[in-house]
Motif scaffolding. Structure first.
Motif, short mmCIF file in Angstrom:
data_model
loop_
_atom_site.label_atom_id
_atom_site.label_comp_id
_atom_site.label_asym_id
_atom_site.label_seq_id
_atom_site.Cartn_x
_atom_site.Cartn_y
_atom_site.Cartn_z
N VAL A 49 0.85 -1.19 0.00
CA VAL A 49 0.00 0.00 0.00
C VAL A 49 0.89 1.24 0.00
N VAL A 50 0.56 2.18 -0.87
CA VAL A 50 1.28 3.45 -0.96
C VAL A 50 0.29 4.58 -0.66
N GLY A 51 0.66 5.51 0.20
CA GLY A 51 -0.20 6.64 0.50
C GLY A 51 0.56 7.94 0.52
N ALA A 52 -0.02 8.98 -0.06
CA ALA A 52 0.66 10.27 -0.13
C ALA A 52 0.72 10.96 1.23
N GLU A 53 -0.33 10.82 2.05
CA GLU A 53 -0.32 11.44 3.37
C GLU A 53 0.57 10.63 4.31
N THR A 54 1.13 11.31 5.30
CA THR A 54 2.03 10.63 6.22
C THR A 54 1.30 9.99 7.39
N SER A 55 0.03 10.34 7.58
CA SER A 55 -0.72 9.81 8.72
C SER A 55 -1.44 8.52 8.35
N LEU A 93 3.66 5.03 3.69
CA LEU A 93 2.98 6.31 3.82
C LEU A 93 3.97 7.43 3.52
N GLY A 94 3.42 8.59 3.14
CA GLY A 94 4.29 9.69 2.76
C GLY A 94 5.00 9.45 1.44
N HIS A 95 4.40 8.67 0.56
CA HIS A 95 4.97 8.38 -0.77
C HIS A 95 3.92 8.72 -1.83
N ARG A 96 4.27 9.61 -2.73
CA ARG A 96 3.35 10.08 -3.76
C ARG A 96 3.62 9.37 -5.08
N ALA A 97 2.57 8.78 -5.66
CA ALA A 97 2.70 8.11 -6.95
C ALA A 97 2.87 9.15 -8.05
N VAL A 98 3.81 8.93 -8.96
CA VAL A 98 4.09 9.90 -10.01
C VAL A 98 4.03 9.31 -11.41
N ARG A 99 4.04 7.98 -11.54
CA ARG A 99 4.04 7.40 -12.88
C ARG A 99 3.51 5.97 -12.82
N LEU A 100 2.71 5.61 -13.83
CA LEU A 100 2.17 4.26 -13.94
C LEU A 100 2.46 3.70 -15.32
N GLU A 101 2.97 2.49 -15.35
CA GLU A 101 3.11 1.72 -16.58
C GLU A 101 2.31 0.44 -16.38
N ALA A 102 1.35 0.17 -17.26
CA ALA A 102 0.48 -0.98 -17.04
C ALA A 102 0.18 -1.68 -18.35
N GLY A 103 0.09 -2.99 -18.28
CA GLY A 103 -0.35 -3.82 -19.39
C GLY A 103 -1.34 -4.83 -18.87
N ASP A 104 -1.68 -5.81 -19.70
CA ASP A 104 -2.63 -6.82 -19.27
C ASP A 104 -2.03 -7.84 -18.33
N ASP A 105 -0.70 -7.87 -18.23
CA ASP A 105 -0.06 -8.89 -17.40
C ASP A 105 0.68 -8.31 -16.20
N GLY A 106 0.44 -7.06 -15.85
CA GLY A 106 1.09 -6.49 -14.69
C GLY A 106 1.30 -5.00 -14.82
N ALA A 107 1.81 -4.40 -13.76
CA ALA A 107 1.97 -2.94 -13.76
C ALA A 107 3.14 -2.54 -12.89
N ARG A 108 3.64 -1.35 -13.18
CA ARG A 108 4.74 -0.73 -12.42
C ARG A 108 4.30 0.68 -12.04
#
Length: 437
Positions: A49-55, A93-108
């Motif tokens: 789990v990645v969340g932008a807020e730190t709480s 927590l405290g980590h902001r997503a900045v880029r997504l690469e996705a296909g039918d067999d997985g994602a980064r």
């Protein structure tokens, strides 16, 4: 160089199968409930789990509904919704997503830690976007405050002391909630709204007009049909040139999905939401990506497009999303549902009313609790709409909690039950007994 965490890599497969690893982007209610549903429905693979807020995850409705009654966030773990630390294998927590690469067999997904140190790349078989939304103000509004996060609520509590002049821009759910509480605290409160009535976009102008007297009764001055031209420190200028002095200005002008970083990777609606079906699958997007909560606009059979942005959707929709992801049987899609406590009244909106629908009142607004029923006939009798059955498409209750549960049951799964109007308009008759045989 970006760091790559060792999450089990996606495998190439010819037929869809449950993922071995899931990455949930967003640590609010929708993200937490997704993780809890994964475990409840038997998923034993890796969850990050990645969340932008730190709480830790907290409940947002109390930020406005109980602005002065609570000085700390209502932690979701303490309310029984689950604890990320217990449910997930890794929580960032405290980590902001900045880029997504996705296909039918997985994602980064690339994320940036708030503390710095370079990006981190996370890989998984499936990604669930639960990134929520952020409050917005028109460009150039200087000095206006927002209410969307716990820090916003703390700032408002400190400023709204008795005698302060508050101008609230927007008479929607949040604006009305804060206005009533601030007036009760001893603030001088004005609400300005560009639409003809409060809640015009949510319940329509006819029903919205019935809420107008509540403002004066609560000691709040209401201006409708009053668009704002500018906001500057200490003042709000209306489009007609009138200037309202203010110690505090709250912009309750809505939210937008926090999806700008997804542009070009998954489809987005004109308002920036991720379009999904009832299982959370992205319409026109890669198989490995799902979306839920405030960032998603869901297409629901019999209802149409239901925009995200409400607590109940974040709470209930993850069950169907996880069922689809794991190949389990999905529960029926709940009817859209919103609740609010404002200006001394308890409100709920069930279903998704649209302009042009017939409205009838169950009960007298001048004599206590009442419910507005939204009806349609044309879709079921196109050649002679006037003689078609009156079918229920939504309900708005005011201080009438006994109608809430029947409305939610009658409208679940996109149902449009025909009503016996004589019985439906009699507030003494239980609403469930007003369904036409």
């Amino acid at each position: 160089m970006p760091e790559t965490l060792d999450v089990p890599a996606a495998e190439t497969r010819d037929a869809p199968r449950p993922p071995r690893s899931v990455l949930v982007v967003g640590a609010g209610l929708a993200g937490l409930r997704t993780v809890a549903e994964l475990r409840a429905q038997g998923f034993t693979g890796g969850i990050t789990v990645v969340g932008a807020e730190t709480s830790a995850p907290y409940d947002r409705p109390p930020l406005s509904k109980e602005l002065f009654a609570r000085s700390e966030p209502v932690w979701l773990a303490g309310e029984g919704y689950g604890d990320l630390a217990d449910l997930a294998d890794r929580v960032l927590l405290g980590h902001r997503a900045v880029r997504l690469e996705a296909g039918d067999d997985g994602a980064r997904v690339e994320v940036e830690p708030a503390a710095g140190g370079g990006t981190i790349t996370l890989e998984a078989d499936a990604v669930v976007l639960a990134v929520g939304a952020h409050a917005v103000t028109p460009p150039g509004w200087s000095g206006a405050l927002l209410l969307h996060e716990a820090a916003d609520a703390a700032r408002l509590r400190a400023l709204l002391v008795p005698g302060r002049r508050l101008v609230v821009v927007g008479a929607g759910w949040i604006g009305a909630e804060v206005a009533g509480l601030a007036a009760a605290r001893g603030c001088e409160v004005r609400v300005v709204e560009a639409a003809p009535t409060p809640l015009a976009r949510q319940v329509g102008t006819r029903v919205g007009a019935l809420t107008v007297p509540w403002y004066a009764a609560a000691g709040v001055e209401l201006r409708c049909g009053a668009p704002v031209g500018a906001v500057r420190p200490g003042e709000v200028e209306l489009a007609d040139g009138e200037v309202l002095r203010a110690d505090v200005v709250l912009a309750a002008t809505g939210v937008r999905p926090a999806t700008r970083w997804l542009a070009g990777t998954v489809p987005l609606t004109p308002r920036g939401a991720v379009p999904v079906d009832e299982s959370g699958r992205v319409i026109g997007g890669p198989v490995s990506v799902r979306a839920v909560g405030d960032c998603a606009d869901m297409s629901v059979a019999g209802v149409g497009t239901v925009p995200g942005g409400h607590w109940d959707a974040a709470l209930t929709h993850p069950a169907a999303l996880v069922a689809g992801l794991l190949g389990n049987d999905a529960p029926p899609t709940p009817a859209p549902y919103v609740f609010s406590t404002q200006l001394g009244h308890e409100l709920t909106l069930v279903g998704r009313p649209h302009d042009g629908e017939e409205i009838v009142l169950r009960g007298d607004p001048d004599a206590g609790g009442w419910t507005a029923l939204y009806l349609t006939r044309e879709a079921y009798a196109p050649t002679d709409p006037a003689t078609g059955p009156a079918r229920l498409v939504g309900g708005f209750t005011v201080d009438r909690p006994r109608d809430v549960s029947p409305l939610r049951k009658l409208l679940a799964g996109g149902a449009r039950p025909a009503l016996d109007l004589d019985r439906a308009l009699d507030p003494a008759v239980p609403l469930r007994k007003a369904v036409a045989s």
